[in-house]
Design a protein around this motif. Sequence first.
Motif, PDB file in Angstrom:
ATOM      1  N   LYS A  42       0.854  -1.183   0.000  1.00  0.00           N
ATOM      2  CA  LYS A  42       0.000   0.000   0.000  1.00  0.00           C
ATOM      3  C   LYS A  42       0.891   1.235   0.000  1.00  0.00           C
ATOM      4  O   LYS A  42       1.694   1.436   0.902  1.00  0.00           O
ATOM      5  N   LEU A  43       0.773   2.036  -1.055  1.00  0.00           N
ATOM      6  CA  LEU A  43       1.593   3.234  -1.169  1.00  0.00           C
ATOM      7  C   LEU A  43       0.921   4.389  -0.439  1.00  0.00           C
ATOM      8  O   LEU A  43      -0.302   4.495  -0.406  1.00  0.00           O
ATOM      9  N   THR A  44       1.759   5.273   0.080  1.00  0.00           N
ATOM     10  CA  THR A  44       1.238   6.483   0.700  1.00  0.00           C
ATOM     11  C   THR A  44       0.828   7.445  -0.409  1.00  0.00           C
ATOM     12  O   THR A  44       1.265   7.306  -1.560  1.00  0.00           O
ATOM     13  N   PRO A  45       0.002   8.430  -0.104  1.00  0.00           N
ATOM     14  CA  PRO A  45      -0.380   9.401  -1.137  1.00  0.00           C
ATOM     15  C   PRO A  45       0.838  10.111  -1.744  1.00  0.00           C
ATOM     16  O   PRO A  45       0.840  10.417  -2.939  1.00  0.00           O
ATOM     17  N   GLU A  46       1.871  10.365  -0.947  1.00  0.00           N
ATOM     18  CA  GLU A  46       3.082  10.995  -1.467  1.00  0.00           C
ATOM     19  C   GLU A  46       3.777  10.082  -2.475  1.00  0.00           C
ATOM     20  O   GLU A  46       4.273  10.537  -3.506  1.00  0.00           O
ATOM     21  N   GLN A  47       3.827   8.784  -2.166  1.00  0.00           N
ATOM     22  CA  GLN A  47       4.459   7.830  -3.079  1.00  0.00           C
ATOM     23  C   GLN A  47       3.655   7.696  -4.367  1.00  0.00           C
ATOM     24  O   GLN A  47       4.220   7.590  -5.454  1.00  0.00           O
ATOM     25  N   GLU A  48       2.325   7.695  -4.256  1.00  0.00           N
ATOM     26  CA  GLU A  48       1.486   7.618  -5.456  1.00  0.00           C
ATOM     27  C   GLU A  48       1.676   8.849  -6.329  1.00  0.00           C
ATOM     28  O   GLU A  48       1.757   8.747  -7.554  1.00  0.00           O
ATOM     29  N   GLY A  49       1.760  10.018  -5.702  1.00  0.00           N
ATOM     30  CA  GLY A  49       1.990  11.244  -6.455  1.00  0.00           C
ATOM     31  C   GLY A  49       3.333  11.231  -7.154  1.00  0.00           C
ATOM     32  O   GLY A  49       3.447  11.633  -8.317  1.00  0.00           O
ATOM     33  N   ALA A  50       4.358  10.760  -6.446  1.00  0.00           N
ATOM     34  CA  ALA A  50       5.693  10.677  -7.045  1.00  0.00           C
ATOM     35  C   ALA A  50       5.689   9.696  -8.210  1.00  0.00           C
ATOM     36  O   ALA A  50       6.321   9.949  -9.248  1.00  0.00           O
ATOM     37  N   ARG A  51       4.990   8.587  -8.065  1.00  0.00           N
ATOM     38  CA  ARG A  51       4.914   7.606  -9.146  1.00  0.00           C
ATOM     39  C   ARG A  51       4.216   8.203 -10.366  1.00  0.00           C
ATOM     40  O   ARG A  51       4.665   8.029 -11.501  1.00  0.00           O
TER      41      ARG A  51
ATOM     42  N   LYS B 117       3.972  11.397 -11.219  1.00  0.00           N
ATOM     43  CA  LYS B 117       4.853  12.390 -11.840  1.00  0.00           C
ATOM     44  C   LYS B 117       5.955  11.709 -12.646  1.00  0.00           C
ATOM     45  O   LYS B 117       6.285  12.134 -13.753  1.00  0.00           O
ATOM     46  N   ARG B 118       6.525  10.652 -12.090  1.00  0.00           N
ATOM     47  CA  ARG B 118       7.588   9.920 -12.781  1.00  0.00           C
ATOM     48  C   ARG B 118       7.046   9.303 -14.070  1.00  0.00           C
ATOM     49  O   ARG B 118       7.708   9.344 -15.117  1.00  0.00           O
ATOM     50  N   ASN B 119       5.842   8.745 -14.017  1.00  0.00           N
ATOM     51  CA  ASN B 119       5.245   8.150 -15.213  1.00  0.00           C
ATOM     52  C   ASN B 119       4.984   9.193 -16.287  1.00  0.00           C
ATOM     53  O   ASN B 119       5.170   8.932 -17.484  1.00  0.00           O
ATOM     54  N   ILE B 120       4.560  10.394 -15.880  1.00  0.00           N
ATOM     55  CA  ILE B 120       4.311  11.466 -16.840  1.00  0.00           C
ATOM     56  C   ILE B 120       5.620  11.896 -17.499  1.00  0.00           C
ATOM     57  O   ILE B 120       5.677  12.100 -18.714  1.00  0.00           O
ATOM     58  N   VAL B 121       6.688  12.021 -16.708  1.00  0.00           N
ATOM     59  CA  VAL B 121       7.987  12.401 -17.269  1.00  0.00           C
ATOM     60  C   VAL B 121       8.475  11.332 -18.249  1.00  0.00           C
ATOM     61  O   VAL B 121       8.971  11.656 -19.336  1.00  0.00           O
TER      62      VAL B 121
END
Length: 66
Positions: free
Chosen positions: A21-30, A32-36
Amino acid sequence: MTQDNDLMSAREGLPTGETVKLTPEQEGARNKRNIVIAWSLVGFMVAVFAITVVRLGQTAAAGAGA
């Protein structure tokens, strides 16, 4: 046991049912990384297309003058 049986009994690659289970911060980072990564791939595809068009244009121009 033979070596072949030892390799087949390894648990690597077998589903365990465990989830992370990812934290909301980890999901957001993921995200952003996927968009880049996606934009980088699109940029690479555009660059390859543009280079191909330019090179084909140069070849056609050189062949038309001959």
